[in-house]
Design a protein around this motif. Structure first.
Motif, PDB file in Angstrom:
ATOM      1  N   ILE A   1       0.855  -1.192   0.000  1.00 17.04           N
ATOM      2  CA  ILE A   1       0.000   0.000   0.000  1.00 17.04           C
ATOM      3  C   ILE A   1       0.888   1.238   0.000  1.00 17.04           C
ATOM      4  O   ILE A   1       1.719   1.423   0.893  1.00 17.04           O
ATOM      5  N   SER A   2       0.714   2.066  -1.030  1.00 18.38           N
ATOM      6  CA  SER A   2       1.546   3.261  -1.130  1.00 18.38           C
ATOM      7  C   SER A   2       1.100   4.327  -0.135  1.00 18.38           C
ATOM      8  O   SER A   2      -0.081   4.453   0.155  1.00 18.38           O
ATOM      9  N   HIS A   3       2.072   5.079   0.357  1.00 18.16           N
ATOM     10  CA  HIS A   3       1.723   6.262   1.136  1.00 18.16           C
ATOM     11  C   HIS A   3       1.056   7.293   0.231  1.00 18.16           C
ATOM     12  O   HIS A   3      -0.003   7.789   0.503  1.00 18.16           O
ATOM     13  N   GLY A   4       1.754   7.626  -0.854  1.00 19.88           N
ATOM     14  CA  GLY A   4       1.291   8.758  -1.671  1.00 19.88           C
ATOM     15  C   GLY A   4       1.601  10.059  -0.951  1.00 19.88           C
ATOM     16  O   GLY A   4       2.336  10.077   0.045  1.00 19.88           O
ATOM     17  N   PHE A   5       1.062  11.159  -1.454  1.00 16.90           N
ATOM     18  CA  PHE A   5       1.307  12.463  -0.823  1.00 16.90           C
ATOM     19  C   PHE A   5       0.747  12.481   0.585  1.00 16.90           C
ATOM     20  O   PHE A   5      -0.382  12.057   0.820  1.00 16.90           O
ATOM     21  N   ALA A   6       1.550  12.983   1.514  1.00 18.12           N
ATOM     22  CA  ALA A   6       1.047  13.188   2.863  1.00 18.12           C
ATOM     23  C   ALA A   6       0.238  14.486   2.887  1.00 18.12           C
ATOM     24  O   ALA A   6       0.540  15.425   2.146  1.00 18.12           O
ATOM     25  N   ILE A   7      -0.758  14.519   3.728  1.00 20.62           N
ATOM     26  CA  ILE A   7      -1.617  15.709   3.786  1.00 20.62           C
ATOM     27  C   ILE A   7      -0.828  16.998   4.059  1.00 20.62           C
ATOM     28  O   ILE A   7      -1.076  18.019   3.433  1.00 20.62           O
ATOM     29  N   PRO A   8       0.153  16.989   4.987  1.00 17.79           N
ATOM     30  CA  PRO A   8       0.916  18.234   5.201  1.00 17.79           C
ATOM     31  C   PRO A   8       1.576  18.751   3.917  1.00 17.79           C
ATOM     32  O   PRO A   8       1.672  19.952   3.713  1.00 17.79           O
ATOM     33  N   VAL A   9       2.017  17.813   3.076  1.00 18.65           N
ATOM     34  CA  VAL A   9       2.662  18.232   1.826  1.00 18.65           C
ATOM     35  C   VAL A   9       1.631  18.909   0.920  1.00 18.65           C
ATOM     36  O   VAL A   9       1.909  19.940   0.295  1.00 18.65           O
ATOM     37  N   LEU A  10       0.420  18.332   0.896  1.00 13.91           N
ATOM     38  CA  LEU A  10      -0.632  18.962   0.101  1.00 13.91           C
ATOM     39  C   LEU A  10      -0.957  20.350   0.645  1.00 13.91           C
ATOM     40  O   LEU A  10      -1.187  21.292  -0.109  1.00 13.91           O
ATOM     41  N   ILE A  11      -0.945  20.471   1.981  1.00 11.08           N
ATOM     42  CA  ILE A  11      -1.201  21.789   2.585  1.00 11.08           C
ATOM     43  C   ILE A  11      -0.126  22.772   2.124  1.00 11.08           C
ATOM     44  O   ILE A  11      -0.424  23.897   1.715  1.00 11.08           O
ATOM     45  N   LEU A  12       1.131  22.324   2.164  1.00  7.53           N
ATOM     46  CA  LEU A  12       2.226  23.209   1.741  1.00  7.53           C
ATOM     47  C   LEU A  12       2.059  23.614   0.273  1.00  7.53           C
ATOM     48  O   LEU A  12       2.228  24.783  -0.082  1.00  7.53           O
ATOM     49  N   ILE A  13       1.715  22.659  -0.587  1.00  5.69           N
ATOM     50  CA  ILE A  13       1.537  22.981  -2.004  1.00  5.69           C
ATOM     51  C   ILE A  13       0.417  24.012  -2.163  1.00  5.69           C
ATOM     52  O   ILE A  13       0.557  25.017  -2.866  1.00  5.69           O
ATOM     53  N   ALA A  14      -0.689  23.779  -1.452  1.00  6.56           N
ATOM     54  CA  ALA A  14      -1.820  24.708  -1.548  1.00  6.56           C
ATOM     55  C   ALA A  14      -1.422  26.098  -1.047  1.00  6.56           C
ATOM     56  O   ALA A  14      -1.727  27.110  -1.684  1.00  6.56           O
ATOM     57  N   VAL A  15      -0.719  26.138   0.082  1.00 14.78           N
ATOM     58  CA  VAL A  15      -0.293  27.430   0.621  1.00 14.78           C
ATOM     59  C   VAL A  15       0.648  28.124  -0.363  1.00 14.78           C
ATOM     60  O   VAL A  15       0.536  29.329  -0.607  1.00 14.78           O
ATOM     61  N   GLY A  16       1.555  27.346  -0.941  1.00 12.98           N
ATOM     62  CA  GLY A  16       2.497  27.932  -1.898  1.00 12.98           C
ATOM     63  C   GLY A  16       1.762  28.559  -3.072  1.00 12.98           C
ATOM     64  O   GLY A  16       2.065  29.694  -3.471  1.00 12.98           O
ATOM     65  N   ILE A  17       0.783  27.844  -3.609  1.00 13.00           N
ATOM     66  CA  ILE A  17       0.029  28.382  -4.749  1.00 13.00           C
ATOM     67  C   ILE A  17      -0.758  29.623  -4.326  1.00 13.00           C
ATOM     68  O   ILE A  17      -0.722  30.660  -4.988  1.00 13.00           O
TER      69      ILE A  17
END
Ligand SMILES: Nc1ncnc2c1ncn2[C@@H]1O[C@H](COP(=O)(O)OP(=O)(O)OP(=O)(O)O)[C@@H](O)[C@H]1O
Ligand SMILES: [Mg+2]
Lengths: 263, 450
Positions: free
Chosen positions: B293-309
């Motif tokens: 089972i893959s981890h995939g993107f962790a939620i904090p990373v998605l938060i960082l990407i969203a904040v960056g955008i």
């Protein structure tokens, strides 16, 4: 011009004073300005000209005195208030935001926005090209931060910003100090044209020829006080120089509180 | 799988280089830089990052006999650990651009985390019952709000009372850390709400393989769409266009990095213990050893990407962003232009505080608790990240993507030093040294650019 425009000045500065520490930079100075009129503010370096108009433009808070716009007392506490009264200013120090480009400078504080509330840079640049074309046709560096421009180009940006928003009252503090002969002439033409449109202009300049060429009246200041007021048609250049240097009021002028007292 | 991602990027590089290979060697690099509009700084940053990564890996390989830096597991962890610092660094850019500083970010983070923990562990379960779905939402919202209020208060002191930001936030550094201690009487509060803890990442707090592909493809579509729109705009107004090969190169790099990153996070499997738990809970028949089972993107990373955008949008497309940079370039001119510089300053600090609140969510969720020293020394990492990313203390200059890259650099250093067994004292010395070094590089770079 109708009688009412003659009776109610567009701007009246009454008994304005401000001191910096112990220095009375402006000391009970008064002056006024009518629509379609150019009033030159003249005086030696440090006479208080810039300080007086900065009070009108909201950059400084006066210690005392009143400002009237169209006969009504105006509350001007900051530059935003002044702009609300239609007062636009070209500062002696230029006051441009160095690290943004010309278009951004022209619209600084009043940016055009798209329907989504984002900056409409394209529209701003298009307008900027128009206005700058009128002032300085050679100007092409629209994408460059203003800090990369020459002194005169920066000055053109400052002037363009002031005329972009249909000011009713224009304050120009040595607007041509850094400009070449062609650009200076263009600003002279611009002033005459704005005058025709009924805009009132306070012009600060050290160039006596410019003053007689452009201004209807002069207000002479010395050490923060007003020496006197005169129509440029009623006095000679030498007489105005006498007012500036010695504070001596000629017969064609109305003396102010700073006039040399001759017993 | 990861190797595939790497090769993809390499291929595009070679292709383009040969495509433009007609020009003589010396002009090539300059021509390339001009055509792609990539600045030297960005390249330098990427080079530094790669050096750090390869350096730590080789050190592990040669000295410890086991290189563990360039592994899916480590890079995945690195991305999660970067999130908290990265989020705050984007806000620090605005603070430093306007010639201020915020030394209190770590303490605000600690205070917000403590408040959120108290709300979700001590207060809300009494009224809503343990595990109520509203708990994490109320906790997060109040954390963000508290952060924004504290930041706004700092901004008010700076803008309206004229106290230098250095002093206000130095005070804040002590005040909020102390306040957090008083709130919980020095205790560690745990465990946090179970939904809340997902915001910190971990196997359950990741979106898995399919989700990651969806995100990755969306990002790729976004990159291509942005390039197309930009090109059309330039065309319509007769502005000069980038050469086509440069566009394609940039697009391939952008999408290649995205796809590579997706493959990387997908190649990191859940640990065996978690899989066993999961299999038991779902009554899976397959032997645990064979489940991947893959981890995939962790939620904090998605938060960082969203904040960056979001922050990039804010700084480049809105009035607020324009004012921030105008004020940074010439505060007096901005004021005379009619910008309410004081109010903008308050908003900047409030935004900084808000982002501290968000980082507090990530950090405390990751730890599954709020401890007393959560966020200690974060101010150093955050400021260093912004500065490494090209934010200048002279004011008026800085980018969001730079700060995020800077955060990755700082976190890579930190992680690498832990991996090779440097102790905390040396880590601190290195971070301090890097901060000073980065500012020196920046000063030299600007002196040269003039
Ligand atoms: N911000 C300030 N702080 C302290 N003193 C000031 C300030 N601004 C002006 N002054 C003082 O007030 C006096 C008037 O200055 P002002 O700039 O109004 O002169 P000016 O008539 O515009 O001169 P110039 O022709 O050189 O531009 C000077 O003595 C100056 O030193
Ligand atoms: Mg002056």
């Amino acid at each position: 011009m109708s009688d009412t425009t003659h009776n109610t000045p567009l701007v009246e500065l009454r008994d304005i004073s401000i001191a910096f520490g112990g220095i009375k930079a402006v000391d009970h100075a008064s002056t006024d300005l009518f629509p379609g009129e150019v009033v030159a503010l003249v005086g030696h370096n440090g006479a208080g000209k810039s300080t007086l108009i900065k009070i009108l433009s909201g950059a400084y808070k006066r210690d005392s005195g009143k400002i009237f716009i169209n006969g009504e007392e105006a509350q001007i506490e900051n530059p935003r208030d002044a702009k609300r009264y239609g007062i636009e200013t070209i500062y002696q120090t230029l006051a441009v935001a160095d690290n943004v480009d010309a278009a951004a400078n022209l619209y600084l504080g009043r940016e055009l926005q798209t329907a989504w509330g984002t900056l409409d840079d394209i529209a701003m640049e298009a307008e900027a090209r128009k206005v700058m074309g009128r002032l300085n046709p050679n100007f092409q560096r629209f994408k460059e931060p203003v800090s990369k421009l020459s002194g005169g180009q920066r000055q053109s940006v400052a002037i363009a910003r002031a005329i972009l928003f249909n000011a009713r009252i224009l304050i120009m503090d040595e607007p041509t100090a850094a400009l070449g002969p062609q650009e200076t002439e263009q600003v002279g033409d611009l002033i005459k044209q704005l005058k025709k449109e009924g805009i009132g202009i306070f012009l600060i300049s050290h160039d006596i020829h410019d003053i007689f060429d452009l201004a209807d009246r002069v207000t002479v200041m010395k050490n923060g006080q007003v020496v006197g007021y005169a129509k440029t048609s009623d006095v000679t250049k030498d007489e105005v120089l006498g007012m500036i240097i010695m504070g001596k009021c000629p017969p064609g002028a109305i003396p102010g509180p700073g006039a040399l007292q001759t017993a | 799988m990861r190797e595939d991602g790497g090769v993809l990027v390499n291929q595009s590089t070679t292709k383009t280089t040969t495509g433009a290979g007609r020009v003589d060697r010396e002009g090539l690099f300059i021509r390339f830089m001009r055509a792609t509009e990539v600045d030297v700084r960005l390249l330098g940053m990427i080079a530094a990052l790669l050096t750090i990564w390869v350096g730590f890996h080789l050190y592990g390989e040669l000295v410890l006999g086991r290189g563990s830096f360039l592994t899916a597991r480590n890079i995945w962890n690195l991305s999660v650990q970067t999130a908290s610092i990265g989020v705050m660094a984007t806000g620090m850019v605005l603070v430093i651009v306007t010639r201020h500083i915020d030394l209190s970010v770590g303490s605000i983070l600690g205070f917000c985390a403590m408040m959120m923990a108290i709300i979700q562990v001590w207060i809300l379960p009494e009224y809503l019952g343990l595990g109520h779905p509203l708990i994490w939402i109320i906790a997060v919202v109040s954390g963000l709000l508290i952060g924004a209020l504290i930041g706004g208060f700092h901004g008010y002191l700076v803008a309206y009372l004229g106290i230098p930001a250095f002093i206000v936030t130095l005070g804040g550094l002590l005040v909020w850390r102390g306040a957090a201690f008083l709130l919980a009487r020095g205790e560690t509060i745990s465990p946090v709400d179970s939904t809340f803890s997902l915001l910190g990442g971990g196997p359950y707090g990741s979106i898995g393989s399919t989700g990651s592909w969806v995100v990755g493809i969306l990002i790729c579509i976004g990159i291509v769409a942005l390039m197309l729109v930009g090109r059309r705009q330039r065309q319509r107004y007769d502005f000069p266009l980038r050469p086509m090969w440069a566009e394609i190169f940039l697009g391939l790099v952008g999408c290649g990095v995205t796809v590579g990153f997706v493959m990387l996070v997908n190649s990191y499997p859940w640990p065996i213990g978690i899989v066993r738990q999961y299999a038991a809970a779902n009554n899976l028949e397959t032997p645990v050893k064979e489940i991947f089972i893959s981890h995939g993107f962790a939620i904090p990373v998605l938060i960082l990407i969203a904040v960056g955008i979001a922050m990039t949008f804010l700084t480049s497309r809105t009035r607020f962003g324009r004012y921030v940079f105008a004020i940074g370039g010439n505060p007096e001119a901005a004021e005379l232009a009619g910008i309410n510089t004081r109010w903008v300053t308050v908003k900047i600090f409030a935004l900084m505080g808000f982002l501290c609140g968000l980082s507090a969510v990530i950090a405390s969720a990751r730890l599954n608790s709020a401890t007393n020293n959560l966020g200690t020394l974060d101010e150093l990492y955050v400021i260093a990240a912004a500065v490494i990313g090209g934010t200048s203390f002279a004011g008026g200059v800085g980018t969001i993507y730079g700060a995020v890259l800077g955060a990755i650099v700082m976190q890579s250093l930190q992680t690498g030093m832990v991996l090779i067994g440097f102790d905390a004292a040396i880590q601190q010395m290195v971070v301090g040294g890097v901060l000073v070094f980065a500012v020196w590089i920046d000063t030299m770079y600007r002196a040269r650019a003039k």
